[in-house]
Design a protein around this motif. Structure first.
Motif, PDB file in Angstrom:
ATOM      1  N   PRO A  54      -7.816   3.450 -37.663  1.00  0.00           N
ATOM      2  CA  PRO A  54      -8.736   2.698 -36.804  1.00  0.00           C
ATOM      3  C   PRO A  54      -8.000   2.110 -35.599  1.00  0.00           C
ATOM      4  N   LEU A  55      -8.660   2.169 -34.442  1.00  0.00           N
ATOM      5  CA  LEU A  55      -8.116   1.605 -33.201  1.00  0.00           C
ATOM      6  C   LEU A  55      -9.144   0.692 -32.546  1.00  0.00           C
ATOM      7  N   GLY A  56      -9.829  -0.112 -33.302  1.00  0.00           N
ATOM      8  CA  GLY A  56     -10.874  -0.966 -32.739  1.00  0.00           C
ATOM      9  C   GLY A  56     -12.140  -0.170 -32.533  1.00  0.00           C
ATOM     10  N   ASN A  57     -12.434   0.178 -31.265  1.00  0.00           N
ATOM     11  CA  ASN A  57     -13.628   0.967 -30.940  1.00  0.00           C
ATOM     12  C   ASN A  57     -13.339   2.458 -30.895  1.00  0.00           C
ATOM     13  N   GLY A  58     -12.360   2.892 -31.655  1.00  0.00           N
ATOM     14  CA  GLY A  58     -12.011   4.298 -31.703  1.00  0.00           C
ATOM     15  C   GLY A  58     -11.128   4.564 -32.905  1.00  0.00           C
ATOM     16  N   VAL A  59     -10.709   5.826 -33.028  1.00  0.00           N
ATOM     17  CA  VAL A  59      -9.825   6.214 -34.127  1.00  0.00           C
ATOM     18  C   VAL A  59      -8.783   7.205 -33.610  1.00  0.00           C
ATOM     19  N   LEU A  60      -7.629   7.182 -34.249  1.00  0.00           N
ATOM     20  CA  LEU A  60      -6.612   8.208 -34.058  1.00  0.00           C
ATOM     21  C   LEU A  60      -6.644   9.059 -35.311  1.00  0.00           C
ATOM     22  N   VAL A  61      -6.796  10.364 -35.135  1.00  0.00           N
ATOM     23  CA  VAL A  61      -6.816  11.266 -36.279  1.00  0.00           C
ATOM     24  C   VAL A  61      -5.561  12.128 -36.224  1.00  0.00           C
ATOM     25  N   ASP A  62      -4.738  12.015 -37.263  1.00  0.00           N
ATOM     26  CA  ASP A  62      -3.522  12.811 -37.422  1.00  0.00           C
ATOM     27  C   ASP A  62      -3.831  13.800 -38.532  1.00  0.00           C
ATOM     28  N   ALA A  63      -3.960  15.092 -38.195  1.00  0.00           N
ATOM     29  CA  ALA A  63      -4.437  16.068 -39.170  1.00  0.00           C
ATOM     30  C   ALA A  63      -3.532  17.286 -39.239  1.00  0.00           C
ATOM     31  N   THR A  64      -3.477  17.878 -40.431  1.00  0.00           N
ATOM     32  CA  THR A  64      -2.710  19.098 -40.666  1.00  0.00           C
ATOM     33  C   THR A  64      -3.638  20.130 -41.302  1.00  0.00           C
ATOM     34  N   MET A  65      -3.645  21.328 -40.721  1.00  0.00           N
ATOM     35  CA  MET A  65      -4.434  22.438 -41.246  1.00  0.00           C
ATOM     36  C   MET A  65      -3.486  23.410 -41.929  1.00  0.00           C
ATOM     37  N   ARG A  66      -3.877  23.895 -43.099  1.00  0.00           N
ATOM     38  CA  ARG A  66      -3.079  24.888 -43.824  1.00  0.00           C
ATOM     39  C   ARG A  66      -4.002  26.043 -44.172  1.00  0.00           C
ATOM     40  N   ALA A  67      -3.575  27.269 -43.804  1.00  0.00           N
ATOM     41  CA  ALA A  67      -4.422  28.430 -44.056  1.00  0.00           C
ATOM     42  C   ALA A  67      -3.584  29.695 -44.125  1.00  0.00           C
ATOM     43  N   GLU A  68      -4.143  30.701 -44.805  1.00  0.00           N
ATOM     44  CA  GLU A  68      -3.517  32.017 -44.846  1.00  0.00           C
ATOM     45  C   GLU A  68      -4.086  32.839 -43.689  1.00  0.00           C
TER      46      GLU A  68
END
Length: 178
Positions: A54-68
């Motif tokens: 959470p960043l107050g009126n927003g969000v930081l999304v740190d994401a990792t995708m794993r796929a073949e």
């Protein structure tokens, strides 16, 4: 709830106690992701793990995708199925005043640095992963560590280190036109 593994609900992060939330989603890829010779095909299983901060009126999304991935070696044309991961970080705004504050500020619209929006308490990371995969996955994938069998296949740079006058077997038919 959507079965799109790239769409995350951020309502709890926006209205919660300010603690980061980690969510893992698995599902079919809604589109093909990757360059021409190797990619995650549409409909194949993908796992996305996201930490929503959470960043107050927003969000930081740190994401990792794993796929073949599915693709072909550009040297021997063998089918490849490497498992790859891609990581993205993206900020999403839930308010018009998220970056600028309450004051009116002339904004450089169209600069390419626009903040993505939270829509109906969800964020969509698909385009961020498409962009990151296009930058990081190989345009000319090859077998790892090297192609099996045919020793006449030249190294990726076209120089095999053997005789310099030897004609690449893939181009031997053109020799009669020289």
């Amino acid at each position: 709830m959507s079965d799109n593994p790239f769409v995350f609900n951020v309502a709890e992060a926006l209205r919660g106690d300010g603690a980061p939330i980690t969510v893992t989603q698995t599902g079919p890829s809604p589109s093909r992701i990757g360059p021409v010779m190797i990619a995650l095909p549409e409909g194949d299983e993908v796992e996305v793990e996201a930490t929503i901060i959470p960043l107050g009126n927003g969000v930081l999304v740190d994401a990792t995708m794993r796929a073949e991935l599915t693709g072909q070696c550009v040297r021997c044309l063998k089918t490849l199925h490497p498992v790859e991961t891609v990581r993205v970080e993206q900020v999403f705004s839930a308010s018009d005043t998220f970056i600028t504050g309450d004051d009116e500020v002339d904004e450089d619209l169209g600069s390419g640095d626009e903040i993505q929006r939270v829509v109906d308490d969800t964020v969509d990371l698909e385009q961020a992963f498409v962009d990151e995969a296009g930058l990081n996955w190989p345009f000319n994938p090859t077998c790892e560590p090297e192609c099996e069998g045919d020793t006449d296949v030249p190294a990726p740079d076209g120089i095999s280190g053997e005789e310099q006058d030897r004609v690449d077997p893939r181009w031997a038919g053109l020799e009669r036109f020289l």
